[in-house]
Design a protein around this motif. Structure first.
Motif, PDB file in Angstrom:
ATOM      1  N   GLU A  98       0.862  -1.185   0.000  1.00 48.56           N
ATOM      2  CA  GLU A  98       0.000   0.000   0.000  1.00 48.56           C
ATOM      3  C   GLU A  98       0.899   1.237   0.000  1.00 48.56           C
ATOM      4  OE1 GLU A  98      -3.557  -2.420   2.302  1.00 48.56           O
ATOM      5  OE2 GLU A  98      -2.426  -0.903   3.396  1.00 48.56           O
ATOM      6  N   ALA A  99       1.215   1.692  -1.216  1.00 51.69           N
ATOM      7  CA  ALA A  99       2.308   2.640  -1.410  1.00 51.69           C
ATOM      8  C   ALA A  99       1.908   4.097  -1.236  1.00 51.69           C
ATOM      9  CB  ALA A  99       2.910   2.453  -2.806  1.00 51.69           C
ATOM     10  N   VAL A 100       0.639   4.422  -1.399  1.00 49.92           N
ATOM     11  CA  VAL A 100       0.243   5.837  -1.397  1.00 49.92           C
ATOM     12  C   VAL A 100       0.540   6.493  -0.055  1.00 49.92           C
ATOM     13  CG1 VAL A 100      -1.683   7.447  -1.691  1.00 49.92           C
ATOM     14  CG2 VAL A 100      -1.526   5.412  -3.135  1.00 49.92           C
ATOM     15  N   GLY A 101       0.225   5.820   1.050  1.00 52.98           N
ATOM     16  CA  GLY A 101       0.484   6.395   2.366  1.00 52.98           C
ATOM     17  C   GLY A 101       1.950   6.694   2.582  1.00 52.98           C
ATOM     18  N   PHE A 147       7.737  -3.304  -4.206  1.00 54.36           N
ATOM     19  CA  PHE A 147       8.409  -2.392  -5.127  1.00 54.36           C
ATOM     20  C   PHE A 147       9.075  -3.159  -6.266  1.00 54.36           C
ATOM     21  CE2 PHE A 147      11.947   0.221  -6.588  1.00 54.36           C
ATOM     22  CZ  PHE A 147      11.344   1.458  -6.763  1.00 54.36           C
ATOM     23  N   GLU A 148       9.713  -4.253  -5.915  1.00 56.52           N
ATOM     24  CA  GLU A 148      10.405  -5.047  -6.933  1.00 56.52           C
ATOM     25  C   GLU A 148       9.433  -5.764  -7.855  1.00 56.52           C
ATOM     26  OE1 GLU A 148      12.900  -7.584  -4.647  1.00 56.52           O
ATOM     27  OE2 GLU A 148      14.251  -5.968  -3.995  1.00 56.52           O
ATOM     28  N   ALA A 149       8.218  -6.004  -7.382  1.00 55.30           N
ATOM     29  CA  ALA A 149       7.232  -6.739  -8.185  1.00 55.30           C
ATOM     30  C   ALA A 149       6.436  -5.840  -9.119  1.00 55.30           C
ATOM     31  CB  ALA A 149       6.274  -7.497  -7.271  1.00 55.30           C
ATOM     32  N   VAL A 150       6.581  -4.524  -8.951  1.00 52.90           N
ATOM     33  CA  VAL A 150       5.780  -3.606  -9.754  1.00 52.90           C
ATOM     34  C   VAL A 150       6.163  -3.732 -11.232  1.00 52.90           C
ATOM     35  CG1 VAL A 150       5.356  -1.185 -10.295  1.00 52.90           C
ATOM     36  CG2 VAL A 150       5.351  -1.945  -7.928  1.00 52.90           C
ATOM     37  N   SER A 151       5.153  -3.864 -12.066  1.00 51.63           N
ATOM     38  CA  SER A 151       5.345  -3.876 -13.513  1.00 51.63           C
ATOM     39  C   SER A 151       4.346  -2.910 -14.110  1.00 51.63           C
ATOM     40  CB  SER A 151       5.134  -5.284 -14.071  1.00 51.63           C
ATOM     41  OG  SER A 151       5.204  -5.282 -15.474  1.00 51.63           O
ATOM     42  N   GLY A 152       4.828  -1.789 -14.631  1.00 47.08           N
ATOM     43  CA  GLY A 152       3.912  -0.749 -15.100  1.00 47.08           C
ATOM     44  C   GLY A 152       3.203  -0.141 -13.920  1.00 47.08           C
ATOM     45  N   SER A 153       1.889  -0.232 -13.879  1.00 50.52           N
ATOM     46  CA  SER A 153       1.106   0.319 -12.770  1.00 50.52           C
ATOM     47  C   SER A 153       0.410  -0.771 -11.990  1.00 50.52           C
ATOM     48  CB  SER A 153       0.059   1.314 -13.297  1.00 50.52           C
ATOM     49  OG  SER A 153      -0.857   0.645 -14.144  1.00 50.52           O
ATOM     50  N   GLU A 154       0.784  -2.037 -12.235  1.00 50.05           N
ATOM     51  CA  GLU A 154       0.081  -3.130 -11.576  1.00 50.05           C
ATOM     52  C   GLU A 154       1.055  -4.000 -10.785  1.00 50.05           C
ATOM     53  OE1 GLU A 154      -3.139  -3.537 -11.506  1.00 50.05           O
ATOM     54  OE2 GLU A 154      -3.551  -1.885 -12.887  1.00 50.05           O
ATOM     55  N   PRO A 344      -0.634   2.841  -7.205  1.00 47.40           N
ATOM     56  CA  PRO A 344      -0.935   3.496  -8.482  1.00 47.40           C
ATOM     57  C   PRO A 344       0.341   3.881  -9.230  1.00 47.40           C
ATOM     58  CG  PRO A 344      -1.203   5.043  -6.685  1.00 47.40           C
ATOM     59  CD  PRO A 344      -0.937   3.703  -6.051  1.00 47.40           C
ATOM     60  N   HIS A 345       0.196   4.147 -10.509  1.00 48.17           N
ATOM     61  CA  HIS A 345       1.333   4.635 -11.293  1.00 48.17           C
ATOM     62  C   HIS A 345       1.800   5.952 -10.695  1.00 48.17           C
ATOM     63  CE1 HIS A 345       3.648   6.197 -14.712  1.00 48.17           C
ATOM     64  NE2 HIS A 345       3.809   4.909 -15.021  1.00 48.17           N
ATOM     65  N   GLN A 346       3.107   6.182 -10.744  1.00 50.78           N
ATOM     66  CA  GLN A 346       3.637   7.375 -10.075  1.00 50.78           C
ATOM     67  C   GLN A 346       3.150   8.673 -10.710  1.00 50.78           C
ATOM     68  OE1 GLN A 346       7.853   6.758 -10.160  1.00 50.78           O
ATOM     69  NE2 GLN A 346       8.134   7.858 -12.091  1.00 50.78           N
ATOM     70  N   SER A 347       2.621   8.608 -11.922  1.00 48.78           N
ATOM     71  CA  SER A 347       2.042   9.810 -12.538  1.00 48.78           C
ATOM     72  C   SER A 347       0.802  10.284 -11.786  1.00 48.78           C
ATOM     73  CB  SER A 347       1.693   9.537 -14.004  1.00 48.78           C
ATOM     74  OG  SER A 347       0.706   8.512 -14.106  1.00 48.78           O
ATOM     75  N   GLU A 348       0.214   9.405 -10.965  1.00 49.25           N
ATOM     76  CA  GLU A 348      -0.980   9.769 -10.202  1.00 49.25           C
ATOM     77  C   GLU A 348      -0.660  10.331  -8.821  1.00 49.25           C
ATOM     78  OE1 GLU A 348      -3.968   6.661 -10.200  1.00 49.25           O
ATOM     79  OE2 GLU A 348      -3.048   5.753 -11.973  1.00 49.25           O
ATOM     80  N   LEU A 349       0.601  10.318  -8.422  1.00 52.44           N
ATOM     81  CA  LEU A 349       0.958  10.731  -7.064  1.00 52.44           C
ATOM     82  C   LEU A 349       0.747  12.219  -6.821  1.00 52.44           C
ATOM     83  CD1 LEU A 349       4.149   8.573  -6.406  1.00 52.44           C
ATOM     84  CD2 LEU A 349       1.845   8.232  -5.493  1.00 52.44           C
TER      85      LEU A 349
END
Length: 487
Positions: A98-101, A147-154, A344-349
């Motif tokens: 849960e990366a947003v927080g 973090f290592e498992a992230v591929s694109g935005s999923e 979410p994709h970092q463009s949404e941060l």
């Protein structure tokens, strides 16, 4: 109680007035990206180097794989507790996916540092009036896995990085103190025979192999500072959940793990429900989308009823961290779920920051809501571990080792009693108004007659160890030397 809540929110609406007065202006110095664990550490060090006078970094302990669980204090005097100054915590990353927080807390560090240096009046009030503890990753092993498992935005899986390396869900890994208190309440033992606060941890806790090392570090940390207010950021929903988190066990055995509450279930109501509802509203109502009626739950239900807050026990009951905080310490804590997409994709941060920025600042300001004071003896010495009771609210708080206390309350008149072993109790009327700032409500306690009678007989004896403090241990200095950081 509900009428009071609605009147408070819809007629006086002090949060709305505060929002207009302190509206945050956009900033262009923030960089919006997802951080690996090492990048997170580097960012925290850079903030500390940019604002060395108001920040320090320390460790809560280590994860099961040996990573430091790092925290940053932001305050005008970050390395020590100042008498009368409340302490607040924001945490994230209980679930590493849960990366947003985590990113919101890292952005908040940068924002408060820069705005304080630029003499932003609101940032100055926050930094100079609160000792703010920010912990972006309570589960650094899970953070790295996700973090290592992230591929694109999923993520490769909805649960990748959710648990600790040893397979624990940290939020649900805290001792069940609810059952202990509720059993005593049902037997009529509270508060005369069993205190309604600082419920002791069961004796088998230390030998319990089902408690994660991260959980043990967090519990030790919770008890080491006089926290007043806290929030943990989570994901997978868009809502603020307030305690109780747990529902009472029934003959169906539904007492642990995530599940939806049954419509007929009526959970036990927490003593400070109206206050918790206000705290939840203070965040949800200033978040840019949490109270939008057109938003349905991420899972298709109608959680929150459009106002962005919910009682966790009526929604997805668990034995949780927030109940433990309320029942074992002085800290009132809530869970803030920041959105459906956990990573979410970092463009949404940037948009996530815009949605949460004002809400985070407003929530922090709620730490000054209620009463505060110092409990001293007649010689002016502070009394640690004195109990502060509010007539009509069956939950007490205790003074810090320095004799100061904070009791979050909604506006109203309260009969407040201070008690300490060996002293006569004192009761006074304290009024909490609608204006910002806690009401001063201090006490001077005199030795009790019984204590005076006993004293001549024991004065020549070597005193034994004092009673175990229920208010937590004396604060430890943040152990940041090993990080090469300012102390």
């Amino acid at each position: 109680m509900n009428n009071f809540f609605l009147l408070l929110f819809f007629q006086t609406d002090p949060v709305d007035a505060l929002y207009r007065q302190n509206e945050v202006t956009p900033v262009d110095y923030l960089k919006f990206k997802h951080h690996s664990y090492s990048e997170m550490v580097d960012l925290m060090k850079s903030v500390n180097e940019e604002c060395p006078n108001i920040t320090t970094i320390y460790s809560l302990g280590r994860s099961s794989k040996g990573k430091e669980i790092l925290a940053m204090i932001i305050s005008s005097n970050p390395t020590e507790h100042e008498i009368g100054e409340p302490e607040l915590r924001f945490t994230a990353g209980l679930h590493g996916n849960e990366a947003v927080g985590r990113e919101m807390i890292l952005l908040l560090m940068q924002y408060l540092c820069k705005e304080y240096k630029d003499r932003n009046p609101r940032a100055q009030r926050l930094v100079e009036g609160i000792r703010i503890h920010l912990v972006p990753s309570l589960n650094p092993d899970g953070q790295e896995e996700a973090f290592e498992a992230v591929s694109g935005s999923e993520l490769s899986s909805w649960t990748t990085g959710h648990f600790t390396n040893e397979g624990f869900d940290i939020f649900q890994n805290f001792p069940d103190l609810n059952s202990i208190l509720w059993d005593a309440e049902d037997k009529g033992m509270v508060p005369k025979l069993t205190p309604n606060h600082h419920v002791p941890i069961p004796e088998n806790f230390e030998s319990n192999s089902s408690i994660a090392v991260e959980t043990r570090a967090i519990i030790s940390w919770m008890k080491s500072y006089p926290f007043v207010l806290g929030a943990n950021f989570q994901g997978g929903e868009r809502i603020v959940a307030y305690p109780y988190d747990k529902e009472e066990e029934d003959d169906r055995g539904r007492s642990a793990g995530y599940h939806y509450a049954e419509p007929e279930d009526e959970p036990r109501v927490i003593a400070d429900e109206s206050l918790f509802r206000w705290l939840a509203v203070s965040y949800a109502s200033t978040h840019l989308s949490m109270t939008n009626n057109h938003h349905r739950s991420c899972h298709g239900d109608t959680a929150g009823g459009g106002i962005g807050i919910i009682n966790r026990a009526k929604w997805k009951p668990v034995t949780g961290m927030n109940d433990f905080s309320y029942l074992h310490t002085n800290c009132f804590e809530l869970s803030i779920f920041l959105g459906c997409d956990k990573f979410p994709h970092q463009s949404e941060l940037a948009y996530e920051w815009e949605k949460n920025r004002e809400a985070m600042l407003t929530f922090m300001e709620q730490v000054h809501r209620g009463i505060r004071g110092i409990v001293k003896d007649q010689q002016g010495n502070p009394i640690a571990n004195a109990t502060i009771s509010i007539e009509g609210i069956n939950h007490d708080v205790t003074t810090a080792p320095t004799g100061d206390y904070w009791r979050l309350l909604n506006p109203g008149e309260y009969r407040v009693t201070a008690r300490a072993e060996g002293f006569s109790p004192v009761t006074k009327l304290c009024v909490v108004g609608y204006e910002s700032g806690a009401t001063a409500c201090s006490f001077n306690l005199a030795k009790s007659n019984w204590d005076r009678i006993k004293q001549p007989k024991t004065s020549s004896q070597t005193p034994g160890p004092g009673p175990r403090s229920q208010g937590g241990t004396a604060e430890r200095s943040p152990p940041s030397e090993h990080l090469g950081l300012r102390t």
